[in-house]
Design an enzyme around this catalytic site. Structure first.
Site, PDB file in Angstrom:
ATOM      1  N   CYS A  86      -1.131   3.063  11.083  1.00 41.50           N
ATOM      2  CA  CYS A  86      -2.244   3.891  10.596  1.00 41.50           C
ATOM      3  C   CYS A  86      -3.575   3.385  11.153  1.00 41.50           C
ATOM      4  CB  CYS A  86      -2.226   3.961   9.074  1.00 41.50           C
ATOM      5  SG  CYS A  86      -3.124   5.380   8.452  1.00 41.50           S
ATOM      6  N   HIS A 203       3.361   5.270   7.091  1.00 45.16           N
ATOM      7  CA  HIS A 203       3.433   3.938   6.489  1.00 45.16           C
ATOM      8  C   HIS A 203       4.872   3.568   6.105  1.00 45.16           C
ATOM      9  CE1 HIS A 203      -0.897   3.240   6.077  1.00 45.16           C
ATOM     10  NE2 HIS A 203      -0.993   4.540   5.850  1.00 45.16           N
ATOM     11  N   GLU A 205       5.938   0.658   5.638  1.00 47.27           N
ATOM     12  CA  GLU A 205       5.873  -0.510   4.733  1.00 47.27           C
ATOM     13  C   GLU A 205       5.827  -0.102   3.261  1.00 47.27           C
ATOM     14  OE1 GLU A 205       3.414   0.820   6.332  1.00 47.27           O
ATOM     15  OE2 GLU A 205       1.443   0.301   5.545  1.00 47.27           O
TER      16      GLU A 205
HETATM   17  N1  LIG Z   1      -4.275   4.434   5.521  1.00 49.23           N
HETATM   18  C1  LIG Z   1      -5.017   4.168   6.553  1.00 49.23           C
HETATM   19  O1  LIG Z   1      -4.762   3.234   7.307  1.00 49.23           O
HETATM   20  C2  LIG Z   1      -6.229   5.034   6.756  1.00 49.23           C
HETATM   21  C3  LIG Z   1      -6.521   5.209   8.207  1.00 49.23           C
HETATM   22  C4  LIG Z   1      -7.916   5.693   8.555  1.00 49.23           C
HETATM   23  N2  LIG Z   1      -8.921   4.881   8.038  1.00 49.23           N
HETATM   24  C5  LIG Z   1      -8.051   7.158   8.302  1.00 49.23           C
HETATM   25  O2  LIG Z   1      -8.518   7.571   7.257  1.00 49.23           O
HETATM   26  O3  LIG Z   1      -7.658   7.916   9.153  1.00 49.23           O
END
Ligand SMILES: NC(=O)CC[C@H](N)C(=O)O
EC number: 6.3.5.3
Length: 227
Positions: A86, A203, A205
């Site tokens: 992400c 994600h 994880e």
């Molecule tokens: N969950 C995250 O890693 C968010 C990723 C990033 N900051 C976004 O909003 O796109």
């Protein structure tokens, strides 16, 4: 599997990825972004999710210039494993370790929900515990996950089999409603040319325990553990 999880100001998934690595037999350790060196004997570097530097300029743009990133680049250049999840994927593209950019989601909204993906290939250190073409269900939570690259780059990624995961519908169908953010070719994650760097928006994880929604993310960490 010794893993260094890089902590930036604004990271928020370092604990989740720490638990996922520990739960699958790895040895995680946290490394501060201002450090200049990775701990000795590190096999895997993880850039975790979150909102590094408040997502200012573009998500990941400032973190990509943090002192530790030089050591991360050197680790990748020597064939070391790097996983960006992400915000970590955003940092990888902003630092030039992976091609393309992550733009605002097509609907201009932050999207937080469960999402199905297809596993595009399994002959990599990150995916050997999945079946080829398997549909997995993991979480997404991002505002800038819309993967874009020029035509030549997309053709190269496809030609070299570097698409790691694609967004799909629950029945595995690619395209249309299965794509949450407008990403080109439904791309949810890509590999570097050497297949040692993986960036993905979803994600895994967060899906390692049946108590919190499923275990489809476990395969990625189990693949790394048996590397
Ligand atoms: N969950 C995250 O890693 C968010 C990723 C990033 N900051 C976004 O909003 O796109």
């Amino acid at each position: 599997m010794n893993a260094a999880i890089i902590l930036f100001p604004g990271s928020n998934r370092e604990g989740d990825v720490f638990r996922a690595i520990a739960a699958t037999g790895g040895k995680p350790t946290l490394v501060w972004h201002r450090d200049h060196e990775l701990p000795k004997g590190v096999d895997l570097v993880v850039l975790p999710g979150g909102f590094s530097y408040g997502d200012y300029l573009r998500c990941g743009a400032i973190a990509a210039r943090a002192p530790i990133m030089e050591a991360v680049r050197a680790h990748a250049a020597h064939g070391g494993l790097v996983l960006g999840i992400c915000n970590g994927f955003q940092i990888l593209v902003e630092s030039g370790l992976l091609p393309g950019v992550l733009m605002r989601n097509a609907n201009l909204r932050f999207i937080c929900r469960m999402q199905h993906l297809t596993v595009e290939r399994i002959d990599t250190p990150f995916a050997s515990r999945y079946d080829k073409g398997q549909t997995i269900k993991v979480a997404i939570a991002h505002g800038e996950g819309n993967y874009i690259a020029d035509e030549e780059t997309i053709a190269r990624l496809e030609g070299e089999g570097r698409v790691a995961f694609r967004y799909c519908a629950a029945d595995g169908a690619i395209g249309g409603a299965g794509n949450p953010n407008g990403s080109m070719n439904d791309i949810a994650g890509i590999y570097s040319q050497g297949l040692n760097v993986l960036g993905l928006m979803p994600h895994p994880e967060n899906l390692i325990d049946p108590l919190v929604g499923g275990t489809d993310g476990r395969g990625l960490f189990e693949s790394l553990a048996c590397k």
